[in-house]
Scaffold this motif. Sequence first.
Motif, mmCIF file in Angstrom:
data_model
loop_
_atom_site.group_PDB
_atom_site.id
_atom_site.type_symbol
_atom_site.label_atom_id
_atom_site.label_comp_id
_atom_site.label_asym_id
_atom_site.label_seq_id
_atom_site.Cartn_x
_atom_site.Cartn_y
_atom_site.Cartn_z
ATOM 1 N N GLN A 146 9.801 14.978 11.750
ATOM 2 C CA GLN A 146 8.876 14.718 10.622
ATOM 3 C C GLN A 146 8.126 13.412 10.846
ATOM 4 O O GLN A 146 6.949 13.292 10.516
ATOM 5 C CB GLN A 146 9.658 14.591 9.311
ATOM 6 C CG GLN A 146 10.164 15.904 8.762
ATOM 7 C CD GLN A 146 10.981 15.732 7.483
ATOM 8 O OE1 GLN A 146 11.146 14.627 6.972
ATOM 9 N NE2 GLN A 146 11.510 16.832 6.976
ATOM 10 N N LYS B 203 7.925 19.300 7.662
ATOM 11 C CA LYS B 203 7.120 18.393 6.834
ATOM 12 C C LYS B 203 6.518 17.256 7.663
ATOM 13 O O LYS B 203 6.963 16.982 8.774
ATOM 14 C CB LYS B 203 8.022 17.776 5.767
ATOM 15 C CG LYS B 203 8.599 18.765 4.769
ATOM 16 C CD LYS B 203 9.291 18.004 3.641
ATOM 17 C CE LYS B 203 9.669 18.903 2.494
ATOM 18 N NZ LYS B 203 10.916 19.645 2.738
ATOM 19 N N ASN C 158 16.253 4.967 -0.378
ATOM 20 C CA ASN C 158 14.812 5.067 -0.664
ATOM 21 C C ASN C 158 14.406 4.032 -1.723
ATOM 22 O O ASN C 158 13.373 3.367 -1.592
ATOM 23 C CB ASN C 158 14.468 6.478 -1.175
ATOM 24 C CG ASN C 158 14.816 7.561 -0.165
ATOM 25 O OD1 ASN C 158 15.181 7.266 0.978
ATOM 26 N ND2 ASN C 158 14.724 8.818 -0.571
ATOM 27 N N LYS D 29 19.903 6.291 8.575
ATOM 28 C CA LYS D 29 19.120 5.539 7.588
ATOM 29 C C LYS D 29 19.885 4.261 7.295
ATOM 30 O O LYS D 29 21.117 4.300 7.167
ATOM 31 C CB LYS D 29 19.081 6.361 6.294
ATOM 32 C CG LYS D 29 17.753 6.916 5.928
ATOM 33 C CD LYS D 29 17.913 7.899 4.788
ATOM 34 C CE LYS D 29 17.019 7.482 3.643
ATOM 35 N NZ LYS D 29 16.750 8.640 2.759
ATOM 36 N N SER E 2 4.030 12.779 2.958
ATOM 37 C CA SER E 2 3.181 13.185 1.831
ATOM 38 C C SER E 2 1.862 12.398 1.770
ATOM 39 O O SER E 2 0.834 12.930 1.370
ATOM 40 C CB SER E 2 3.942 12.973 0.520
ATOM 41 O OG SER E 2 4.515 11.672 0.485
ATOM 42 N N SER F 21 17.646 12.069 -3.804
ATOM 43 C CA SER F 21 17.635 12.136 -2.339
ATOM 44 C C SER F 21 18.789 13.009 -1.836
ATOM 45 O O SER F 21 19.933 12.818 -2.225
ATOM 46 C CB SER F 21 17.741 10.716 -1.764
ATOM 47 O OG SER F 21 17.926 10.783 -0.372
ATOM 48 N N VAL F 22 18.451 13.963 -0.972
ATOM 49 C CA VAL F 22 19.448 14.921 -0.487
ATOM 50 C C VAL F 22 20.265 14.321 0.659
ATOM 51 O O VAL F 22 21.473 14.512 0.760
ATOM 52 C CB VAL F 22 18.728 16.201 0.049
ATOM 53 C CG1 VAL F 22 19.714 17.278 0.453
ATOM 54 C CG2 VAL F 22 17.718 16.712 -0.960
ATOM 55 N N HIS F 23 19.573 13.600 1.535
ATOM 56 C CA HIS F 23 20.186 13.234 2.813
ATOM 57 C C HIS F 23 20.741 11.812 2.864
ATOM 58 O O HIS F 23 21.447 11.461 3.815
ATOM 59 C CB HIS F 23 19.152 13.376 3.942
ATOM 60 C CG HIS F 23 18.537 14.728 4.015
ATOM 61 N ND1 HIS F 23 19.234 15.837 4.457
ATOM 62 C CD2 HIS F 23 17.303 15.179 3.692
ATOM 63 C CE1 HIS F 23 18.435 16.897 4.405
ATOM 64 N NE2 HIS F 23 17.257 16.520 3.944
HETATM 65 N N1 FAQ Z 1 6.825 12.916 2.568
HETATM 66 O O1 FAQ Z 1 16.815 13.302 1.102
HETATM 67 P P1 FAQ Z 1 15.519 12.587 1.247
HETATM 68 C C1 FAQ Z 1 3.467 6.287 9.122
HETATM 69 C C2 FAQ Z 1 11.462 14.973 1.960
HETATM 70 S S1 FAQ Z 1 4.939 6.987 9.428
HETATM 71 C C3 FAQ Z 1 7.238 14.169 2.851
HETATM 72 O O2 FAQ Z 1 15.429 11.237 0.642
HETATM 73 P P2 FAQ Z 1 15.380 11.524 3.946
HETATM 74 C C4 FAQ Z 1 2.714 5.608 10.227
HETATM 75 C C5 FAQ Z 1 12.589 14.871 2.975
HETATM 76 O O3 FAQ Z 1 12.132 15.155 4.269
HETATM 77 C C6 FAQ Z 1 5.421 7.735 7.878
HETATM 78 N N2 FAQ Z 1 8.522 14.564 2.670
HETATM 79 O O4 FAQ Z 1 15.083 12.581 2.789
HETATM 80 C C7 FAQ Z 1 1.284 5.718 9.995
HETATM 81 C C8 FAQ Z 1 13.559 15.877 2.432
HETATM 82 O O5 FAQ Z 1 13.107 17.195 2.730
HETATM 83 P P3 FAQ Z 1 13.835 18.168 3.850
HETATM 84 C C9 FAQ Z 1 6.584 8.584 8.085
HETATM 85 C C10 FAQ Z 1 9.382 13.651 2.192
HETATM 86 O O6 FAQ Z 1 14.945 12.116 5.215
HETATM 87 C C11 FAQ Z 1 0.640 4.827 9.159
HETATM 88 C C12 FAQ Z 1 13.385 15.736 0.929
HETATM 89 O O7 FAQ Z 1 12.107 15.172 0.718
HETATM 90 N N3 FAQ Z 1 7.759 7.782 8.250
HETATM 91 O O8 FAQ Z 1 3.095 6.344 8.017
HETATM 92 C C13 FAQ Z 1 9.012 12.330 1.908
HETATM 93 O O9 FAQ Z 1 16.780 11.021 3.848
HETATM 94 C C14 FAQ Z 1 -0.742 4.936 8.956
HETATM 95 C C15 FAQ Z 1 14.476 14.875 0.288
HETATM 96 O O10 FAQ Z 1 14.328 13.488 0.656
HETATM 97 C C16 FAQ Z 1 8.946 8.323 8.543
HETATM 98 O O11 FAQ Z 1 9.046 9.530 8.698
HETATM 99 C C17 FAQ Z 1 7.666 11.980 2.093
HETATM 100 N N4 FAQ Z 1 7.201 10.754 1.813
HETATM 101 O O12 FAQ Z 1 14.424 10.297 3.560
HETATM 102 C C18 FAQ Z 1 0.546 6.698 10.660
HETATM 103 C C19 FAQ Z 1 10.099 7.363 8.686
HETATM 104 N N5 FAQ Z 1 10.106 11.676 1.444
HETATM 105 O O13 FAQ Z 1 13.571 17.534 5.195
HETATM 106 C C20 FAQ Z 1 -0.837 6.796 10.452
HETATM 107 C C21 FAQ Z 1 11.393 8.041 9.006
HETATM 108 C C22 FAQ Z 1 11.120 12.554 1.447
HETATM 109 O O14 FAQ Z 1 15.290 18.197 3.518
HETATM 110 C C23 FAQ Z 1 -1.476 5.891 9.599
HETATM 111 N N6 FAQ Z 1 11.876 8.864 7.925
HETATM 112 N N7 FAQ Z 1 10.686 13.742 1.889
HETATM 113 O O15 FAQ Z 1 13.140 19.481 3.686
HETATM 114 C C24 FAQ Z 1 12.673 8.392 6.918
HETATM 115 O O16 FAQ Z 1 12.993 7.222 6.837
HETATM 116 C C25 FAQ Z 1 13.165 9.383 5.916
HETATM 117 O O17 FAQ Z 1 13.036 10.665 6.457
HETATM 118 C C26 FAQ Z 1 12.444 9.302 4.532
HETATM 119 C C27 FAQ Z 1 13.018 10.408 3.626
HETATM 120 C C28 FAQ Z 1 12.697 7.969 3.877
HETATM 121 C C29 FAQ Z 1 10.944 9.534 4.670
#
Ligand code: FAQ
Length: 325
Positions: free
Chosen positions: A51, A117, A232, A228, A120, A216-218
């Motif tokens: 993602q 995903k 969040n 993590k 958002s 938050s699920v995860h």
């Molecule tokens: N958007 O249980 P949690 C950037 C989903 S990089 C969409 O809390 P988790 C650089 C989540 O997947 C931005 N979906 O999930 C840039 C889960 O669904 P699933 C990306 C979201 O994983 C800048 C469900 O909701 N960064 O911007 C979102 O423990 C400028 C339940 O949520 C990363 O990916 C959301 N916002 O925590 C580029 C960082 N939030 O998969 C261009 C790494 C939650 O079960 C221009 N990721 N969901 O179907 C993380 O740290 C974590 O995955 C979170 C979510 C914090 C995003």
Amino acid sequence: MYAQMIQSEASQDDPQKLAEFQARIDADIKIEPRDWMPEGYRKTLIRQIGQHAHSEIVGQLPEGNWITRAPTLERKMILLAKVQDEAGHGLYLYCAAETLGVSRDDLTEQLLSGKMKYSSIFNYPTLTWADIGAVGWLVDGAAIMNQVPLQRTSYGPYSRAMIRICKEESFHQRQGFDIMMKMAQGTEAQRRMAQDALNRFWYPSLMMFGPSDAESVHSTQNMAWKIKMNTNDELRQKFVDQTVPQAEFLGLTVPDENLAWNEEKGGYDFSEPDWSEFFDVLKGNGPCNTERLEARNKAWDDGAWVREGLLAHAEKKRARKTAAE
Ligand code: FAQ
């Protein structure tokens, strides 16, 4: 398929293996691709890193939209470099995910079909040049807040990718703030555009950190595995505390009537985003979901001739090598 090759299914329930694995995590020893790992750890990492990679790739679109319309040659060059950096981040992250036994083609296919995903935030449009400032300042700002702790994440390849990515993201955040400074100190019309960009990007940026801890699920399992490092809500609070003084410095107003410094907690009280909007965007109903997926699908289809050419070249080379042997 390293991880899959070395792990038998039976070993998944082995309490000793699970205990040893957790002990390594607790001792802050990195997990590497060939190490034994629980299937759930591998799957959630593929989900999160995948993602994250998709977010970097789709994240090029809202800014790419402004490359041809940047107000000066210098701004155009900076934006072009930033967008190229995001593509690079996507590639490091796909490589990190591949070490877990998934192929980049699989991940791409899941993005293009809407199964996987991406963040958002990239389903919101960039309507004015000030939005490009807001993306750098707020979106990269939120991304860094989330990614700096991820440099210490337990999976080695992800952690190492994060170290490199964070260096570039902090430059991105500064260039966004610099655009906002120019706009906020410019003409009345420019100041209004800067305020409007802040108004529209504030709550979607807060949503980037994911649902509230209660939803938050995860989080619980992923924090135990040190995938993590923070919840969040913890990161969202830190982001608000860091960003509000920056908005004040710019002379802009954060669009939240409930925003107030809370001496006791040493942070700001603030309004939650509209979570029904967030879940709606995740379901595919945001302002730009359809447009983003169409753009990625078109890019994939338009690139078919390159992939075919590379495969044909590789096949020719292989045939030549076989003939020479
Ligand atoms: N958007 O249980 P949690 C950037 C989903 S990089 C969409 O809390 P988790 C650089 C989540 O997947 C931005 N979906 O999930 C840039 C889960 O669904 P699933 C990306 C979201 O994983 C800048 C469900 O909701 N960064 O911007 C979102 O423990 C400028 C339940 O949520 C990363 O990916 C959301 N916002 O925590 C580029 C960082 N939030 O998969 C261009 C790494 C939650 O079960 C221009 N990721 N969901 O179907 C993380 O740290 C974590 O995955 C979170 C979510 C914090 C995003």
